[in-house]
Design an enzyme around this catalytic site. Structure first.
Site, PDB file in Angstrom:
ATOM      1  NE  ARG A 201      -4.081  -1.889   0.355  1.00  0.00           N
ATOM      2  CZ  ARG A 201      -4.056  -3.186   0.029  1.00  0.00           C
ATOM      3  NH1 ARG A 201      -2.985  -3.705  -0.531  1.00  0.00           N
ATOM      4  NH2 ARG A 201      -5.108  -3.937   0.247  1.00  0.00           N
TER       5      ARG A 201
ATOM      6  CB  SER B 183      -8.240  -1.690   4.572  1.00  0.00           C
ATOM      7  OG  SER B 183      -8.646  -2.936   4.084  1.00  0.00           O
TER       8      SER B 183
ATOM      9  CD  GLU C 248      -4.913   1.606   2.456  1.00  0.00           C
ATOM     10  OE1 GLU C 248      -4.376   2.104   1.467  1.00  0.00           O
ATOM     11  OE2 GLU C 248      -6.092   1.227   2.470  1.00  0.00           O
TER      12      GLU C 248
HETATM   13  N1  EPU Z   1     -10.774 -10.733  10.541  1.00  0.00           N
HETATM   14  C1  EPU Z   1     -11.473 -10.850  11.709  1.00  0.00           C
HETATM   15  N2  EPU Z   1     -12.416  -9.907  12.023  1.00  0.00           N
HETATM   16  C2  EPU Z   1     -12.653  -8.852  11.192  1.00  0.00           C
HETATM   17  C3  EPU Z   1     -11.934  -8.727  10.007  1.00  0.00           C
HETATM   18  C4  EPU Z   1     -10.994  -9.688   9.697  1.00  0.00           C
HETATM   19  O1  EPU Z   1     -11.277 -11.779  12.479  1.00  0.00           O
HETATM   20  O2  EPU Z   1     -13.511  -8.031  11.536  1.00  0.00           O
HETATM   21  C5  EPU Z   1      -9.820 -11.773  10.177  1.00  0.00           C
HETATM   22  C6  EPU Z   1     -10.388 -12.644   9.065  1.00  0.00           C
HETATM   23  O3  EPU Z   1     -11.158 -13.695   9.549  1.00  0.00           O
HETATM   24  C7  EPU Z   1      -9.158 -13.125   8.355  1.00  0.00           C
HETATM   25  C8  EPU Z   1      -8.175 -12.001   8.557  1.00  0.00           C
HETATM   26  O4  EPU Z   1      -8.651 -11.206   9.635  1.00  0.00           O
HETATM   27  O5  EPU Z   1      -8.651 -14.263   8.973  1.00  0.00           O
HETATM   28  C9  EPU Z   1      -7.981 -11.163   7.314  1.00  0.00           C
HETATM   29  O6  EPU Z   1      -9.234 -10.624   6.877  1.00  0.00           O
HETATM   30  P1  EPU Z   1      -9.569 -10.368   5.330  1.00  0.00           P
HETATM   31  O7  EPU Z   1      -9.345 -11.590   4.536  1.00  0.00           O
HETATM   32  O8  EPU Z   1     -10.922  -9.754   5.263  1.00  0.00           O
HETATM   33  O9  EPU Z   1      -8.456  -9.362   4.832  1.00  0.00           O
HETATM   34  P2  EPU Z   1      -7.787  -8.102   5.531  1.00  0.00           P
HETATM   35  O10 EPU Z   1      -6.372  -8.433   5.872  1.00  0.00           O
HETATM   36  O11 EPU Z   1      -8.642  -7.574   6.613  1.00  0.00           O
HETATM   37  C10 EPU Z   1      -6.768  -7.182   3.308  1.00  0.00           C
HETATM   38  C11 EPU Z   1      -6.715  -5.883   2.574  1.00  0.00           C
HETATM   39  C12 EPU Z   1      -8.003  -5.637   1.811  1.00  0.00           C
HETATM   40  C13 EPU Z   1      -8.196  -6.789   0.833  1.00  0.00           C
HETATM   41  C14 EPU Z   1      -8.221  -8.104   1.608  1.00  0.00           C
HETATM   42  C15 EPU Z   1      -8.257  -9.273   0.675  1.00  0.00           C
HETATM   43  C16 EPU Z   1      -5.243  -4.397   3.803  1.00  0.00           C
HETATM   44  C17 EPU Z   1      -5.112  -3.202   4.676  1.00  0.00           C
HETATM   45  N3  EPU Z   1      -6.479  -4.780   3.494  1.00  0.00           N
HETATM   46  O12 EPU Z   1      -7.768  -7.053   4.306  1.00  0.00           O
HETATM   47  O13 EPU Z   1      -7.858  -4.445   1.077  1.00  0.00           O
HETATM   48  O14 EPU Z   1      -9.398  -6.633   0.095  1.00  0.00           O
HETATM   49  O15 EPU Z   1      -7.021  -8.231   2.403  1.00  0.00           O
HETATM   50  O16 EPU Z   1      -7.024  -9.390   0.026  1.00  0.00           O
HETATM   51  O17 EPU Z   1      -4.234  -4.951   3.386  1.00  0.00           O
HETATM   52  C18 EPU Z   1      -8.221  -2.083   1.111  1.00  0.00           C
HETATM   53  O18 EPU Z   1      -7.016  -1.944   1.043  1.00  0.00           O
HETATM   54  O19 EPU Z   1      -9.003  -1.096   1.134  1.00  0.00           O
HETATM   55  C19 EPU Z   1      -8.787  -3.422   1.189  1.00  0.00           C
HETATM   56  C20 EPU Z   1     -10.088  -3.645   1.365  1.00  0.00           C
END
Ligand code: EPU
Length: 350
Positions: free
Chosen positions: A168, A250, A346
């Site tokens: 990012r 995010s 972010e």
């Molecule tokens: N999780 C929780 N509770 C929550 C949210 C997440 O327990 O409320 C856990 C999920 O169960 C999972 C882990 O955290 O095990 C990761 O969650 P998720 O797969 O939703 O991905 P993320 O790491 O929260 C990142 C990116 C997103 C992108 C997704 C999918 C960043 C800051 N965010 O989110 O990007 O869509 O992975 O690749 O890296 C963005 O940048 O705006 C964005 C949405």
């Protein structure tokens, strides 16, 4: 040829940022091409106005009225050209909505952008934060970026290695006001290897494939289209649609900590979600940290923490960027206290 630019004054930006904050731009101009962009910058120089280039407004938090000139690029053109190596070079105007581009490339039977389906924002903004999702980051699909470099008053074409991409992060993000991206170029073909290893995506794809009668002989293009549909489904199930509920995706980066730190946390929190990094450190899921701290679904007046994805802060309406930043600070303080981890915001805060 010089065209007269139409500069508007005291323009409300509510419809120009996906969080939906009602701040004004002191001056606002839409530019259709590079010559108009140069004219707009010259106008700002003459008047001693600061300049801010606003893309789709999906990655900014507007906390106050913007002084100076806000520029928006309206070019949504996309040119497709065959390259000697058989790939297709696509040159895209910065104003084209990102998801529209993803669907259009798939319609042209080009693979590679499918994991990045349904990300809000404009194509010109995509390299700024090196958008990424479901195991793919923009930098791996990018051919080059064309931008006006304001400090040297020159037009530049930057290759991916010139863009200093990180998670990012990019040279564009680190040097605010220096680069005005007008076109983004991609090199795609019909057989880029599909990326399916990301946990949630892999599971959803297996379900989709098991119910699809054509799964055995899928071409890479068919696979890419299925990945796109699957990603759209996952995103729609947990990320709020900015057209319905204000948000900037995010709100925090996933923090990277030492493996010792992660190990200590795992003793206290056996279900900690973390991803090993190439340098031996570990990236923690900030959404999990916030969720574990009991903040998911928090409502703080006009803003809140999204009920389905704790990493997303939302604006219910009639609130301000300051309200949102106060909530962000509350989240940062609690995560620091609970996990000794410093969350980094972010989007760009103005
Ligand atoms: N999780 C929780 N509770 C929550 C949210 C997440 O327990 O409320 C856990 C999920 O169960 C999972 C882990 O955290 O095990 C990761 O969650 P998720 O797969 O939703 O991905 P993320 O790491 O929260 C990142 C990116 C997103 C992108 C997704 C999918 C960043 C800051 N965010 O989110 O990007 O869509 O992975 O690749 O890296 C963005 O940048 O705006 C964005 C949405």
């Amino acid at each position: 040829m010089t065209t007269a630019l139409t500069v508007q004054h005291d323009v409300c930006l509510k419809a120009h940022n996906t969080l939906g904050f009602a701040v004004n731009a002191e001056h606002f101009v839409a530019v259709a091409d590079e010559s108009e962009l140069e004219q707009a910058i010259a106008l700002a120089d003459e008047n001693d106005w600061t300049v801010f280039l606003l893309g789709g407004g999906s990655n900014v938090v507007l906390t106050q009225n913007l002084t100076g000139l806000v520029i928006q690029i309206t070019d949504t053109s996309a040119q497709y050209e065959s390259m000697p190596n058989g790939n297709t070079l696509i040159s895209v105007g910065a104003g084209k909505p990102w998801h529209e581009l993803v669907l259009e490339t798939l319609d042209h039977d080009l693979t590679g952008l499918e994991n990045l389906s349904l990300i809000p924002g404009s194509t010109g903004a995509a390299p700024v934060q090196n958008i990424g999702a479901y195991g793919v980051e923009l930098e791996s699909r990018l051919h080059s970026v064309r931008a006006y470099h304001r400090p040297s008053a020159t037009w530049q074409t930057l290759n991916p290695s010139d863009c200093a991409f990180g998670y990012r992060d990019s040279i564009f993000k680190r040097n605010p006001g220096h680069y005005f991206i007008t076109r983004v170029m991609f090199e795609l073909n019909d057989h880029i290897a599909p990326v399916t290893h990301y946990g949630g995506l892999e599971k959803a794809l297996l379900e989709a494939v098991s119910t699809s009668p054509t799964n055995a002989q899928m071409t890479p293009v068919q696979q890419a289209k299925l990945i796109s549909q699957t990603v759209i489904g996952i995103r729609q199930s947990k990320l709020p649609d900015p057209a319905v509920l204000g948000n900037a995706g995010s709100f925090f980066k996933n923090p990277v900590v030492s493996s010792d730190h992660a190990s200590r946390l795992r003793v206290r929190y056996p279900s900690l979600v973390s991803y090993p990094q190439p340098d031996g450190r570990e990236k923690l899921a900030a959404g999990w940290l916030i969720d574990e701290s009991g903040l998911r679904g928090t409502v703080a007046g006009p803003v809140g923490v999204h009920k389905d994805q704790a990493l997303v802060l939302v604006h219910f309406g009639e609130g301000s960027g300051q309200d949102l930043m106060a909530l962000a600070q509350r989240v940062i303080t609690l995560i620091q206290a609970n996990f000794d981890v410093t969350l980094e915001i972010e989007p760009i805060v103005l």
